[in-house]
Design a protein around this motif. Structure first.
Motif, PDB file in Angstrom:
ATOM      1  N   ILE A 228      -1.979  -3.627  -6.544  1.00 15.24           N
ATOM      2  CA  ILE A 228      -2.310  -4.954  -7.058  1.00 15.24           C
ATOM      3  C   ILE A 228      -0.989  -5.707  -7.209  1.00 15.24           C
ATOM      4  O   ILE A 228      -0.022  -5.173  -7.761  1.00 15.24           O
ATOM      5  CB  ILE A 228      -3.046  -4.842  -8.408  1.00 15.24           C
TER       6      ILE A 228
ATOM      7  N   ILE B  84      -3.401   4.072  -1.462  1.00 15.11           N
ATOM      8  CA  ILE B  84      -3.551   3.336  -2.712  1.00 15.11           C
ATOM      9  C   ILE B  84      -3.151   1.896  -2.422  1.00 15.11           C
ATOM     10  O   ILE B  84      -2.026   1.628  -2.011  1.00 15.11           O
ATOM     11  CB  ILE B  84      -2.659   3.924  -3.822  1.00 15.11           C
ATOM     12  N   LYS B  85      -4.079   0.984  -2.595  1.00 18.44           N
ATOM     13  CA  LYS B  85      -3.814  -0.441  -2.383  1.00 18.44           C
ATOM     14  C   LYS B  85      -3.274  -1.002  -3.690  1.00 18.44           C
ATOM     15  O   LYS B  85      -3.928  -0.956  -4.722  1.00 18.44           O
ATOM     16  CB  LYS B  85      -5.127  -1.128  -1.988  1.00 18.44           C
TER      17      LYS B  85
ATOM     18  N   GLY C 290      -3.957   5.453  -9.740  1.00 19.55           N
ATOM     19  CA  GLY C 290      -3.878   4.010  -9.919  1.00 19.55           C
ATOM     20  C   GLY C 290      -3.763   3.547 -11.351  1.00 19.55           C
ATOM     21  O   GLY C 290      -3.918   2.365 -11.622  1.00 19.55           O
TER      22      GLY C 290
ATOM     23  N   GLY D  46      -3.358  -0.043  -9.058  1.00 18.53           N
ATOM     24  CA  GLY D  46      -3.834   0.085  -7.685  1.00 18.53           C
ATOM     25  C   GLY D  46      -5.213   0.701  -7.624  1.00 18.53           C
ATOM     26  O   GLY D  46      -5.714   1.230  -8.610  1.00 18.53           O
ATOM     27  N   ARG D  47      -5.815   0.636  -6.419  1.00 18.90           N
ATOM     28  CA  ARG D  47      -7.138   1.230  -6.238  1.00 18.90           C
ATOM     29  C   ARG D  47      -7.162   2.079  -4.974  1.00 18.90           C
ATOM     30  O   ARG D  47      -6.433   1.827  -4.022  1.00 18.90           O
ATOM     31  CB  ARG D  47      -8.225   0.173  -6.227  1.00 18.90           C
ATOM     32  N   ASP D  48      -8.019   3.077  -5.000  1.00 20.71           N
ATOM     33  CA  ASP D  48      -8.159   4.032  -3.904  1.00 20.71           C
ATOM     34  C   ASP D  48      -8.906   3.376  -2.743  1.00 20.71           C
ATOM     35  O   ASP D  48      -9.926   2.716  -2.949  1.00 20.71           O
ATOM     36  CB  ASP D  48      -8.934   5.246  -4.424  1.00 20.71           C
ATOM     37  N   THR D  49      -8.390   3.556  -1.520  1.00 22.68           N
ATOM     38  CA  THR D  49      -9.004   2.953  -0.346  1.00 22.68           C
ATOM     39  C   THR D  49      -8.633   3.724   0.912  1.00 22.68           C
ATOM     40  O   THR D  49      -7.807   4.633   0.855  1.00 22.68           O
ATOM     41  CB  THR D  49      -8.573   1.471  -0.200  1.00 22.68           C
TER      42      THR D  49
ATOM     43  N   VAL E 212      -3.923  -0.656 -14.961  1.00 21.21           N
ATOM     44  CA  VAL E 212      -4.347  -0.306 -13.607  1.00 21.21           C
ATOM     45  C   VAL E 212      -3.437  -1.048 -12.627  1.00 21.21           C
ATOM     46  O   VAL E 212      -3.317  -2.265 -12.679  1.00 21.21           O
ATOM     47  CB  VAL E 212      -5.821  -0.705 -13.374  1.00 21.21           C
TER      48      VAL E 212
ATOM     49  N   LYS F 155       0.845  -1.191   0.000  1.00 20.89           N
ATOM     50  CA  LYS F 155       0.000   0.000   0.000  1.00 20.89           C
ATOM     51  C   LYS F 155       0.881   1.242   0.000  1.00 20.89           C
ATOM     52  O   LYS F 155       2.034   1.197   0.432  1.00 20.89           O
ATOM     53  CB  LYS F 155      -0.908   0.015   1.226  1.00 20.89           C
TER      54      LYS F 155
END
Length: 83
Positions: A76, A73-74, A52, A62-65, A60, A37
């Motif tokens: 992948i 940013i988490k 991301g 990563g994803r916002d969290t 892509v 992260k």
């Protein structure tokens, strides 16, 4: 839940896209483990245009969290590498 440390770590790493090698972030990383992260407050330089998403190959990574109440940013697994 505990928040991340207020004082940013002294170790800074460059984060690259694993697919095309494009530079994504300059990040103040704590610890010696894998990059799972990225806390947004620890990103010192941002080379991306969308959150991301790699600016060159548009993959892509990563994803916002929210992690421990802080925006992050988490990542992948296998989509980014760091030096």
């Amino acid at each position: 839940m505990a928040k991340p440390n207020k004082k940013a770590p002294s170790k800074a790493v460059n984060i690259f896209c694993a697919k095309c090698g494009c530079k994504l972030y300059r990040y103040r990383k704590g610890g010696k483990g894998a990059l799972v992260k990225c806390f947004k407050e620890r990103i010192t330089e941002d080379y991306t245009s969308a959150l991301g998403v790699c600016p060159d190959c548009e993959s892509v990574f990563g994803r916002d969290t929210l992690i421990r109440g802080a925006p992050a940013i988490k990542m992948i697994g296998g989509k980014v590498r760091m030096k």
